[in-house]
Write an enzyme that holds these catalytic residues in place. Structure first.
Site, PDB file in Angstrom:
ATOM      1  N   CYS A 278       0.291  -0.148  -6.881  1.00  0.00           N
ATOM      2  CA  CYS A 278       0.981   0.886  -7.389  1.00  0.00           C
ATOM      3  C   CYS A 278       1.643   0.927  -8.866  1.00  0.00           C
ATOM      4  O   CYS A 278       1.215   1.879  -9.659  1.00  0.00           O
ATOM      5  CB  CYS A 278       2.311   0.861  -6.507  1.00  0.00           C
ATOM      6  SG  CYS A 278       1.896   1.220  -4.707  1.00  0.00           S
TER       7      CYS A 278
HETATM    8  N1  LIG Z   1       0.139  -0.632  -0.702  1.00  0.00           N
HETATM    9  C1  LIG Z   1       1.142  -0.234  -1.223  1.00  0.00           C
HETATM   10  O1  LIG Z   1       2.053  -1.027  -1.130  1.00  0.00           O
HETATM   11  C2  LIG Z   1       1.692   1.278  -1.367  1.00  0.00           C
HETATM   12  C3  LIG Z   1       2.954   1.844  -1.384  1.00  0.00           C
HETATM   13  C4  LIG Z   1       3.358   3.053  -1.463  1.00  0.00           C
HETATM   14  C5  LIG Z   1       2.290   3.978  -1.644  1.00  0.00           C
HETATM   15  N2  LIG Z   1       1.035   3.528  -1.508  1.00  0.00           N
HETATM   16  C6  LIG Z   1       0.008   4.495  -1.650  1.00  0.00           C
HETATM   17  O2  LIG Z   1      -0.528   4.991  -0.597  1.00  0.00           O
HETATM   18  C7  LIG Z   1      -1.796   5.276  -0.482  1.00  0.00           C
HETATM   19  C8  LIG Z   1      -2.735   4.358   0.474  1.00  0.00           C
HETATM   20  O3  LIG Z   1      -2.338   3.014  -0.074  1.00  0.00           O
HETATM   21  P1  LIG Z   1      -2.724   1.775   0.771  1.00  0.00           P
HETATM   22  O4  LIG Z   1      -2.284   0.753   0.121  1.00  0.00           O
HETATM   23  O5  LIG Z   1      -2.507   2.046   2.232  1.00  0.00           O
HETATM   24  O6  LIG Z   1      -4.403   1.664   0.631  1.00  0.00           O
HETATM   25  P2  LIG Z   1      -5.512   0.783   1.480  1.00  0.00           P
HETATM   26  O7  LIG Z   1      -6.630   0.531   0.614  1.00  0.00           O
HETATM   27  O8  LIG Z   1      -4.543  -0.378   2.086  1.00  0.00           O
HETATM   28  O9  LIG Z   1      -5.707   1.591   2.779  1.00  0.00           O
HETATM   29  C9  LIG Z   1      -6.526   3.083   2.422  1.00  0.00           C
HETATM   30  C10 LIG Z   1      -7.510   3.010   3.933  1.00  0.00           C
HETATM   31  O10 LIG Z   1      -8.014   4.598   3.587  1.00  0.00           O
HETATM   32  C11 LIG Z   1      -9.287   4.253   4.291  1.00  0.00           C
HETATM   33  N3  LIG Z   1      -9.976   5.576   3.887  1.00  0.00           N
HETATM   34  C12 LIG Z   1     -10.997   5.827   2.467  1.00  0.00           C
HETATM   35  N4  LIG Z   1     -11.346   6.777   2.693  1.00  0.00           N
HETATM   36  C13 LIG Z   1     -10.914   7.464   3.759  1.00  0.00           C
HETATM   37  C14 LIG Z   1     -11.178   9.025   4.359  1.00  0.00           C
HETATM   38  N5  LIG Z   1     -11.723   9.683   3.745  1.00  0.00           N
HETATM   39  N6  LIG Z   1     -10.287   9.156   5.398  1.00  0.00           N
HETATM   40  C15 LIG Z   1      -9.721   8.285   6.046  1.00  0.00           C
HETATM   41  N7  LIG Z   1      -9.557   6.887   5.616  1.00  0.00           N
HETATM   42  C16 LIG Z   1     -10.061   6.513   4.597  1.00  0.00           C
HETATM   43  C17 LIG Z   1      -9.780   3.218   3.976  1.00  0.00           C
HETATM   44  O11 LIG Z   1     -10.652   2.728   4.528  1.00  0.00           O
HETATM   45  C18 LIG Z   1      -8.619   2.214   3.757  1.00  0.00           C
HETATM   46  O12 LIG Z   1      -8.406   1.660   5.216  1.00  0.00           O
HETATM   47  C19 LIG Z   1      -2.192   5.208  -1.934  1.00  0.00           C
HETATM   48  O13 LIG Z   1      -2.089   6.418  -2.521  1.00  0.00           O
HETATM   49  C20 LIG Z   1      -0.990   4.227  -2.574  1.00  0.00           C
HETATM   50  O14 LIG Z   1      -0.862   4.452  -4.057  1.00  0.00           O
HETATM   51  C21 LIG Z   1       0.875   2.286  -1.417  1.00  0.00           C
END
Ligand SMILES: NC(=O)c1ccc[n+]([C@@H]2O[C@H](COP(=O)([O-])OP(=O)(O)OC[C@H]3O[C@@H](n4cnc5c(N)ncnc54)[C@H](O)[C@@H]3O)[C@@H](O)[C@H]2O)c1
Length: 441
Positions: A278
């Site tokens: 992030c």
């Molecule tokens: N990790 C954090 O601390 C955090 C905190 C707040 C916001 N975010 C935001 O949340 C979002 C997700 O982050 P995350 O950390 O969960 O990512 P992540 O990489 O842990 O998980 C994302 C998941 O989405 C899946 N994916 C990819 N393409 C896809 C599709 N077309 N359909 C369905 N699933 C699909 C991936 O295989 C993966 O399992 C990002 O925008 C991130 O910036 C993350």
């Protein structure tokens, strides 16, 4: 006489009775805890993820992420409240679709919203009147209105009339023992009043504090503001650390001293650079959107410059430390303590440690790392680093010329470690107060 409910009323009713079927797209750090909380609050939840390993893990009753307990997933899967699939056809019949997909940067540090586009293309196949789509992925203001809605309307339904769309940023902080998906206040901004109302109702079904805002754009911008605020303040304190070192002042003591002020100040701490999914990324979403309007975001760019220079600064300080002991970095054996992007999480992707190790190796150092959460350095993210994993044993201590603390995991015994390595450079203030001879950033 049959009464026809409007799409909004129909969904409202399903949310109230918890008969709405919910699909969470993306079973990562954001989607997994969300799917679990929704299922625990009584909804039937399907997790959709193209990563078959994660689907298999969830359906086997285990959690694919560190912050969610296996037993919670197991109970929900057993009770048939939670299931996972990689087969988009299984999303037929769902009422609510929540997108928790990655929003990375491309190699030019520009937003890559292709995951949102692909997930939306899956949703549109199954969107029916009365459906609700919520985007939780962090993104630039305007994404929901300008990118997501047009894709969803390709099916012929009209947003805010036939179906509903909102943005609700996720603020989860992996590894945070106090705040999690279940107790972090939630912002919700719809593309219209109906969308805001329905999405607010959805989140109020399992969260105590939900704050509706006037639009999706406000919610998108609020998330970017929160994380840009952190990135800029960390950039400033990193600069302060460099200045303090030059002046012979302990920056850690300075921050603690300033933090005694009970108003108008909150402490940020220096370190080897910023990491995670992030803080290093989100400000670039804002900078890119501003640039499209011809505006240069100087604070964001400067913080990025300062924070990106920290791994190199850490290496230069290590060189100076070795030099003071008549040694060169080339050929020295460097033990890196902690490689994840923050303490007590298991993720080394996007960690400044990758940059530090890369720089050390580029200068000819031999590097090993110790991290209770990481056995192998990630090879598909960030710079290449070849260091091998080690354990804190006599052989490792005997091998080490200099150790550098990059992540302050709570399981490290700093007093013991600092007594057993010949030289120690501490970029996290971990050894303060233990009476060692280590050098602080
Ligand atoms: N990790 C954090 O601390 C955090 C905190 C707040 C916001 N975010 C935001 O949340 C979002 C997700 O982050 P995350 O950390 O969960 O990512 P992540 O990489 O842990 O998980 C994302 C998941 O989405 C899946 N994916 C990819 N393409 C896809 C599709 N077309 N359909 C369905 N699933 C699909 C991936 O295989 C993966 O399992 C990002 O925008 C991130 O910036 C993350």
């Amino acid at each position: 006489m049959t009464t026809f409910l409007s799409p909004a009323t129909e969904l409202q009713d399903k949310l109230t009775r918890r008969t709405a079927k919910i699909a969470v797209l993306g079973l990562g750090y954001v989607g997994t805890p969300l799917a679990v909380h929704l299922a625990q609050s009584g909804f039937s939840v399907t997790g959709f993820d193209p990563h078959e390993g994660k689907v298999h893990t969830v359906n086997g009753g285990r959690s694919p992420v560190q912050d969610v307990l296996d037993e919670d997933v197991y109970q929900l899967v057993e009770a048939e409240r939670l299931g996972a699939t990689s087969d988009a056809r299984q999303l037929a019949g769902h009422d609510v679709f929540i997108l928790c997909v990655p929003t990375p940067l491309d190699e030019c540090k520009q937003p890559d919203v292709s995951y949102i586009e692909r997930a939306a293309a899956v949703v549109v196949e199954h969107l029916r009147p009365g459906g609700l789509v919520v985007l939780e992925s962090t993104t630039y203001p305007g994404t929901t209105d300008e990118l997501l809605v047009p894709i969803l309307e390709r099916g012929g339904l009209i947003a805010e009339v036939d179906f509903f769309v909102a943005f609700s940023p996720e603020r989860v902080d992996p590894g945070n023992a106090r705040f999690n998906t279940g107790n972090i206040p939630k912002l919700v901004g719809g593309v219209g009043a109906n969308s805001t109302l329905l999405a607010t109702q959805l989140y109020r079904s399992f969260l105590a504090q939900v704050f509706p805002v006037s639009s999706a754009r406000v919610a998108e911008m609020a998330k970017l503001h929160e994380n840009t605020f952190r990135a800029i303040n960390i950039g400033y304190v990193n600069e302060l650390a460099v200045v303090c070192h030059t002046l012979g002042i302990d920056v850690w003591e300075v921050v603690d001293a300033a933090a005694t002020k009970p108003f108008g100040f909150m402490p940020f701490y220096p370190g080897p650079g910023i990491g995670g999914h992030c803080i290093p990324l989100d400000p670039h979403y804002l900078a890119w959107r501003a640039r499209k309007e011809g505006f240069v975001t100087r604070f964001i760019n400067l913080a990025d410059e300062v924070n990106s220079a920290m791994p190199g600064y850490v290496v230069s300080r290590l060189m100076a430390l070795l030099n003071d002991h008549k040694r060169a970095l080339r050929g020295s054996r460097v033990l890196v303590l902690g490689v994840t992007y923050k303490p007590d999480v298991d993720d080394a992707r996007e960690s400044p440690a990758m940059h530090v190790i890369h720089e050390l190796e580029r200068h000819g150092a031999e590097v090993r790392f110790v991290d209770p959460f990481v056995r192998e350095l990630p090879q598909d993210h960030g710079p290449r680093a070849h260091a091998t994993a080690a354990t804190l044993c006599d052989e490792t201590f005997a091998w080490t010329d200099v150790a550098v603390i990059l992540t302050n995991h709570s399981s490290f015994d700093w007093a013991d470690i600092s007594a057993r390595v010949p030289l120690l450079f501490d970029t996290r203030g971990a050894t303060r107060g233990i009476g060692n001879d280590g050098t602080l950033l």
